[in-house]
Design an enzyme around this catalytic site. Structure first.
Site, short mmCIF file in Angstrom:
data_model
loop_
_atom_site.label_atom_id
_atom_site.label_comp_id
_atom_site.label_asym_id
_atom_site.label_seq_id
_atom_site.Cartn_x
_atom_site.Cartn_y
_atom_site.Cartn_z
N GLU A 75 -36.61 -0.28 35.85
CA GLU A 75 -35.53 -0.80 36.88
C GLU A 75 -34.20 -0.27 36.35
O GLU A 75 -32.92 -0.51 37.49
CB GLU A 75 -36.13 -2.59 36.01
N TYR A 133 -30.41 -10.44 36.81
CA TYR A 133 -31.03 -9.63 38.47
C TYR A 133 -32.01 -8.57 37.47
O TYR A 133 -33.46 -8.83 36.85
CB TYR A 133 -30.48 -8.79 39.17
N ASP A 166 -31.85 -10.17 44.08
CA ASP A 166 -30.77 -8.91 44.74
C ASP A 166 -30.28 -9.14 46.07
O ASP A 166 -30.40 -10.30 46.83
CB ASP A 166 -31.81 -7.51 44.25
N1 ADE Z 1 -35.87 -2.78 43.39
C1 ADE Z 1 -35.67 -3.00 42.00
N2 ADE Z 1 -36.45 -3.30 41.28
C2 ADE Z 1 -37.81 -3.49 42.40
C3 ADE Z 1 -39.08 -3.99 41.97
N3 ADE Z 1 -39.58 -3.31 40.97
N4 ADE Z 1 -39.34 -3.29 43.05
C4 ADE Z 1 -39.39 -3.27 44.28
N5 ADE Z 1 -38.13 -3.37 44.52
C5 ADE Z 1 -37.33 -3.31 44.00
#
Ligand code: ADE
Length: 331
Positions: free
Chosen positions: A46, A129, A147
């Site tokens: 993440e 987030y 997001d």
């Molecule tokens: N963008 C950020 N984290 C994500 C996730 N786990 N799956 C899809 N898009 C993302």
């Protein structure tokens, strides 16, 4: 529009959850961090995904975990090796914060990660987030993620320019509380792959029947306070040429354009050669240019100065090269 008809408010919410999750079950991308619910792995992914496209994250994710397989190994590493493993992902501040947070988890929490979003928020580099993403994916906490992708999906579905807390409320109301991690990832995935900013693919969208906009919608202008960041670039000149690196061809933003190589931190020089201000979306960057060699592991090419005016340069690179007096403003 009458709020009673909003998807998040109505009986449509259940249909929304079912359709989205069936779509996700059938179409979710097979991404390496989806193979495990280990909080360390979810957290690293993440943080990497915060400002970087999925393809670039995949390239670095395995190697990073090979070098730092546990939070203890990451905490014990030297900052220089963490930055080296981050090389290519850019925005090195994230790597420093990840490292600082690893030390807190390993040394102050006995290696135990927080198990809810509220406690994740305390760690460096983890905002609302990211905290919600990690807690929902790794700990199945029923908290919604917002997001940029989720924002766009919700705005189109509701046909209104939601912003701020209204957006988080709408996300909470549609959240599938039994599968929060999958639901959040499905929302982000739909925004990234189907409900894209330009040219959304409504014909293949699982939610088209519930969607008010069914197409592009001008998004709300939210007045988020600008963040301030420092960023450093190498201006490497040799024999009438400049070393530049090319952005990947498969990204949405400025694909294939040439730019100066980023460096993780200021070199031991008294002052940068040049400083320029650059604002993008919610961030005001102070861009420092140092006349140092490009990092050895950055791929790129030497470009003769005469060829620069015709080269596909990013706006920032053009600004830097012009202010450096390397080429004149074409009038
Ligand atoms: N963008 C950020 N984290 C994500 C996730 N786990 N799956 C899809 N898009 C993302």
């Amino acid at each position: 529009m009458n709020a009673r008809h909003a998807v998040a408010e109505s009986s449509h919410a259940q249909e929304f959850r079912e359709k989205l999750l069936s779509w996700y079950d059938a179409h979710a991308r097979d991404l390496p961090w989806r193979k495990s619910r280990d909080p360390y792995r979810v957290w690293v992914s993440e943080i990497m995904l915060q400002q970087t496209r999925v393809a670039a994250v995949i390239e670095h994710y395995h190697e990073f975990l090979r070098r730092f397989p546990t939070v203890e190994k990451l905490a014990a590493a030297r900052e220089a090796s963490v930055l080296a493993a981050w090389s290519g992902l850019g925005y090195y501040r994230r790597a420093r914060m990840l490292h600082a947070a690893a030390k807190i988890v390993a040394r102050e929490r006995g290696g135990t990660f927080p198990s809810n979003a509220k406690d994740w928020l305390v760690l460096p580099g983890v905002g609302r987030y990211t905290a919600a993403a990690i807690a929902s994916i790794a700990f199945r906490e029923a908290v919604a993620v917002v997001d940029g992708n989720v924002e766009r999906v919700l705005q189109r579905i509701e046909g209104q320019a939601l912003s701020g807390e209204k957006l988080w409320d709408a996300a909470e109301r549609v959240l599938e509380r039994k599968r929060p991690g999958d639901f959040n990832q499905a929302m982000m995935e739909l925004g990234a792959t189907v409900c894209t900013p330009r040219g959304p693919q409504c014909l293949i969208c699982p939610l088209v029947g519930l969607c008010k906009a069914r197409g592009e919608m001008v998004s709300a202008k939210t007045s988020v306070p600008q963040k301030k960041r420092n960023i450093h670039y190498a201006l490497d000149r040799r024999d009438g040429s400049v070393f530049l690196t090319q952005r990947p061809q498969d990204i949405r933003l400025m694909a294939g354009m040439w730019e100066l190589p980023e460096i993780p931190e200021p070199p031991d020089h008294a002052k940068p050669f040049l400083t320029v201000k650059h604002s993008i979306t919610v961030t005001d960057y102070t861009v420092n240019i140092w006349t140092v060699p490009a990092p050895a592991d950055v791929r790129g090419d030497w470009w003769a100065v005469e060829r620069l005016p015709k080269l596909a340069l990013s706006g920032l690179a053009r600004k830097i090269l012009r202010r450096s007096g390397i080429f004149e403003h074409p009038k």
